[in-house]
Structures are given as structure tokens and as C-alpha cells.
Design a protein around this motif. Structure first.
Motif, PDB file in Angstrom:
ATOM      1  N   LEU A 234     -68.761  -1.794  24.669  1.00 21.36           N
ATOM      2  CA  LEU A 234     -67.532  -1.007  24.579  1.00 21.36           C
ATOM      3  C   LEU A 234     -66.509  -1.682  23.667  1.00 21.36           C
ATOM      4  O   LEU A 234     -65.727  -1.011  23.001  1.00 21.36           O
ATOM      5  N   SER A 363     -68.034  10.190  27.309  1.00 19.82           N
ATOM      6  CA  SER A 363     -67.968   8.740  27.508  1.00 19.82           C
ATOM      7  C   SER A 363     -68.200   8.349  28.963  1.00 19.82           C
ATOM      8  O   SER A 363     -68.765   7.294  29.250  1.00 19.82           O
ATOM      9  N   THR A 372     -73.770   2.153  27.968  1.00 20.25           N
ATOM     10  CA  THR A 372     -72.623   1.846  27.105  1.00 20.25           C
ATOM     11  C   THR A 372     -73.049   1.180  25.793  1.00 20.25           C
ATOM     12  O   THR A 372     -72.342   1.281  24.794  1.00 20.25           O
ATOM     13  N   THR A 375     -73.247   3.540  22.854  1.00 19.54           N
ATOM     14  CA  THR A 375     -72.027   4.047  22.221  1.00 19.54           C
ATOM     15  C   THR A 375     -71.741   3.303  20.923  1.00 19.54           C
ATOM     16  O   THR A 375     -71.105   3.853  20.019  1.00 19.54           O
TER      17      THR A 375
END
Length: 438
Positions: A234, A363, A372, A375
């Protein structure tokens, strides 16, 4: 004889209570953002008119530069904090304490790196260096936003709304005074920092008023390692997000000059101020999504995610369509004729909101699924796309080219990228379905 409730009635009451909390919490967040949006836009426009395109462009350039490093002050912990507290409410003090110290250390590192890099790039431009130093200091005080995360996890945002609005209103008054006394540019950067400090003091006060104690917070190294292990994707993702959200202003400044940054920033200020909407809605629904995932209720879990993404996509479209036609009128009315060229930029840039809104909704699926790390690939794709398109389009179309690059890169990062990986095709199908039903 007392009334007896069967299991169905009890479950129904619990669902009604949960729905009420979500609606009430969302209402408070909307009240906060709408009041801040209205007054903030008014004050921001007033400041832009006072400073003029050149100085407003310089302030925007400095803000964008600081934004590139701002992810280090948050460390991607905000979303993880709500999930951790929702899953382990009994460990709130160790979770909050560890997150607070991580965010504080991150804020200090962010400040040092930001000032160091701006000094390297513009060592003979003392005004820009001072602007960046003041604005980067905000990240240090934002460590107290950890308190905000606790109230979010309890779906009790009304207390935070009161605090933030008080700090915001006091700062707005200060900016008006600065305009009337013809204050220099640095004073307005100082006002931004002052708002963060006031907000931190307010958060501490409200936390104590609610009978909580910061003294119970404590650092836990094993927990810090677990949080950082989960959040590092993240962090990198957030950094790449800031690249394709802020690099356009920096590239405009370097390629075409600070004035072009002022024109572009006036347009993006209007479109980006609306980005609070998906965050306000999604943050209120997030605890129930995590709860459904924890309870292994797959049907309810995906139903909540699908409903969230569909609502956010529709909301974005309803905003973007009329805004694209009225952009010129809006810009001229708010900023004046000096900013008239910003109208065309806004007409294009506003469509990025469709993918931003959709990405915010998705998200929470990535976090709940423990994906995550994926992403990063999406946001990296968006960042690279944005930089490449900026190099191609800015010399030809100026600010409009930067806006086109932003829309395309947001589409890749938040939507199209999910079609590539088998692990994310489920969320892509949900997103695609939401677009087709607009």
C-alpha cells in the motif's frame, strides 16, 4: 407478559441498527465534507484570485511536490487500522499506539526527504524551498490522525467532524485576514500547517472527553512488523498513486512554467474536491464489508461490495456529465477571466472521477482479500502511463494534455488493470457490471 423475539427478528433488528449507524455516520461525513467543500472552495478561490495565476501556481507546485512523499507519513496504515480494530477490538491500545509511532516516524522521514530533494532540484530558489518545508511539516502532525481511525472503526465520525470543522473554520478566518492585510505567499502555507496543528489538538481533546487515554497506547515491535509487512504494497501503491495524481503539475511546471500549473490547478481543485464522496461512503460501509468477510458470508460480502461500487460509479457519472458542459462557466464565475483557459482542462479532468470513485470502492475488496500487493501493479501501470502520456501530450496540448493523461491513467490503474490478472477478474466483472448499469 414480555414480548419474545425470534431469531429472525433479532437479526433484523441488528441489521437495522447497523444500517442506521452506517447512514448516520455517512451523513456526518457528508456534512463535514460538504461544509468544508463549500467554504474551502470559496476560500480557495479567494486565495487564488488574490495570489494570481503565477503565485497560485507556485503554491500548487510546492503542494504537488510535497504530495509525492506524503505516502511515507501515512505508510498505508489507515485502511489496515480500521480492519485490525474491527477484527481485534480488545487490542485497540496496542494497535493505535503502534500505528501512531509508525506514522510519526514516517512523517519525520517524509519531511527530511522532501526538503532534501527540493533543495537538490531548486537550491537557488529559496521561496520554493521554504514553501515545501512548511507544507511537508504537515505530515509530522498528521500522526495524530490515528485517533480519527479509532472513531471510524466505531462508525462514530461525528466527533471527528466537529473537530475538523472547528480547525477548518478558524484557519479559513485566518486566510481571510491574510488576504486583507496583503500577506505574502509563505503566510498561506503557514495557515495550512496551522490547520493541521489545530486539528491534532482537537483530536486529542475529543479523545480525552470520550474517556479514552493516549497514555494507554503503547508500541509493539512484532505488531509493527506485521503491519508494515501487510502495508508495504500500500505504501508503494500510494506513492505511485501520488505520482500520477501530482506529477502532472510538476511536469507542467518544468516543461511549460509555473503559470500553466496555476491554470491546471484551478481546474483540478474543483474536480478533486469531489473525491471526498467515495471516501465518505466507503469508509462507513467498510466495517460491515470486513465483518461479512470475517463471518464467511460470501453472498452478503460480495453483495455489499457490488452495491458500493455501483453506487460510486453512478454518483461519479451524474457529477461528471453536467460538469463537463458547464466547466467554462464555472471556472470564469469562480476564478475570474485570468483563469478562463482552465475551463477546457476541467471539462476533461472531471471524467477521472468515474475511475477514482470506482477504485476507492474496489480498494476495500483488495484489503479484505489480502491482495494488497496486487494494487502496486495497478498503480504502477497507471503511473507509468501518466508519465509517458504527459511527455507526449503536454508539449502539444498543455494542461488539457495533462488532463487527458490523468483520465487514461486512472482508467488503467483502477479498472482496466484488473482484467489482466486472474486473481482480480472477479472485481473487474463487478466494476464492468456497474458501468454497464449506469
Amino acid at each position: 407478559m414480555p414480548n419474545k423475539f425470534n431469531l429472525k427478528e433479532i437479526v433484523s433488528l441488528k441489521k437495522s441498527d447497523e444500517l442506521y449507524k452506517i447512514i448516520a455516520n455517512t451523513g456526518w461525513l457528508f456534512a463535514d465534507r460538504i461544509s468544508r467543500m463549500g467554504l474551502g472552495l470559496f476560500i480557495g478561490v479567494w486565495v487564488a484570485r488574490y495570489l494570481g495565476v503565477q503565485q497560485f501556481g507556485l503554491l500548487s507546485y510546492a503542494t504537488a511536490f510535497v504530495g509525492l512523499f506524503s505516502t511515507l507519513s501515512d505508510l498505508g496504515l489507515s485502511s489496515l487500522a480500521i480492519k485490525s480494530i474491527a477484527n481485534q477490538p480488545g487490542k485497540k491500545d496496542v494497535i493505535l499506539g503502534t500505528i501512531f509511532w509508525l506514522k510519526l516516524y514516517g512523517g519525520i522521514v517524509s519531511l527530511l526527504l522532501t526538503v532534501g530533494f527540493i533543495f537538490m532540484f531548486r537550491q537557488n530558489d529559496s521561496l520554493t524551498i521554504y514553501l515545501v518545508a512548511i507544507l511537508a511539516s504537515v505530515g509530522v502532525f498528521q500522526s495524530f490522525d490515528t485517533i480519527d481511525l479509532w472513531f471510524q472503526s466505531q462508525v462514530q465520525s461525528k466527533y471527528i467532524v466537529i473537530v475538523r470543522n472547528a480547525a477548518f473554520i478558524l484557519t479559513a478566518i485566518a486566510k481571510i485576514i491574510l488576504i486583507y492585510i496583503h500577506a505574502p505567499l509563505l503566510a498561506f502555507a503557514g495557515a495550512i500547517l496551522a490547520e493541521t496543528i489545530l486539528n491534532s489538538l482537537g483530536l486529542i481533546s475529543i479523545y480525552r472527553i470520550k474517556k479514552y487515554s493516549l497514555g494507554l497506547w503503547y508500541w509493539n515491535l512484532p505488531l509493527a512488523k506485521i503491519l508494515l509487512k501487510e502495508s508495504w504494497p500500500l505504501i508503494i501503491s500510494g506513492f505511485t498513486i501520488m505520482i500520477y495524481m501530482k506529477i502532472d503539475q510538476i511536469m507542467l511546471g518544468e516543461m511549460l512554467g509555473i503559470k500553466e500549473v496555476g491554470l491546471y490547478s484551478s481546474a483540478t481543485r474543483i474536480s478533486e474536491v469531489l473525491y471526498f464522496i467515495p471516501i465518505a461512503i466507503a469508509s462507513s460501509v467498510a466495517p460491515s464489508i470486513y465483518a461479512a468477510k470475517r463471518d464467511k458470508n460470501e453472498f452478503l460480502y460480495y453483495q455489499k461490495i457490488e452495491n458500493l461500487i455501483r453506487l460510486l460509479s453512478l454518483t461519479a457519472f451524474v457529477i461528471a456529465l453536467p460538469m463537463s458542459f458547464l466547466s467554462g462557466t464555472i471556472i470564469t464565475f469562480l476564478f475570474g477571466n485570468e483563469y478562463v483557459a482552465s475551463g477546457s482542462i476541467l471539462a476533461v479532468h472531471i471524467w477521472a472521477s468515474v475511475f477514482v470513485f470506482m477504485g476507492v470502492g474496489a480498494s476495500y475488496w483488495f484489503i479484505a482479500e489480502g491482495l494488497t500487493s496486487l494494487t502496486f501493479h495497478r498503480t504502477l501501470m497507471g503511473a507509468i502511463t501518466n508519465i509517458v502520456l504527459n511527455f507526449i501530450l503536454i508539449p502539444i496540448y498543455g494542461g488539457i494534455g495533462a488532463a487527458i493523461a490523468t483520465v487514461i491513467s486512472q482508467a488503467f490503474a483502477a479498472f482496466l488493470g484488473n482484467a489482466i490478472d486472474l486473481k482480480t477478474q472477479k472485481i473487474f466483472q463487478i466494476q464492468l457490471k456497474s458501468l454497464l448499469h449506469i
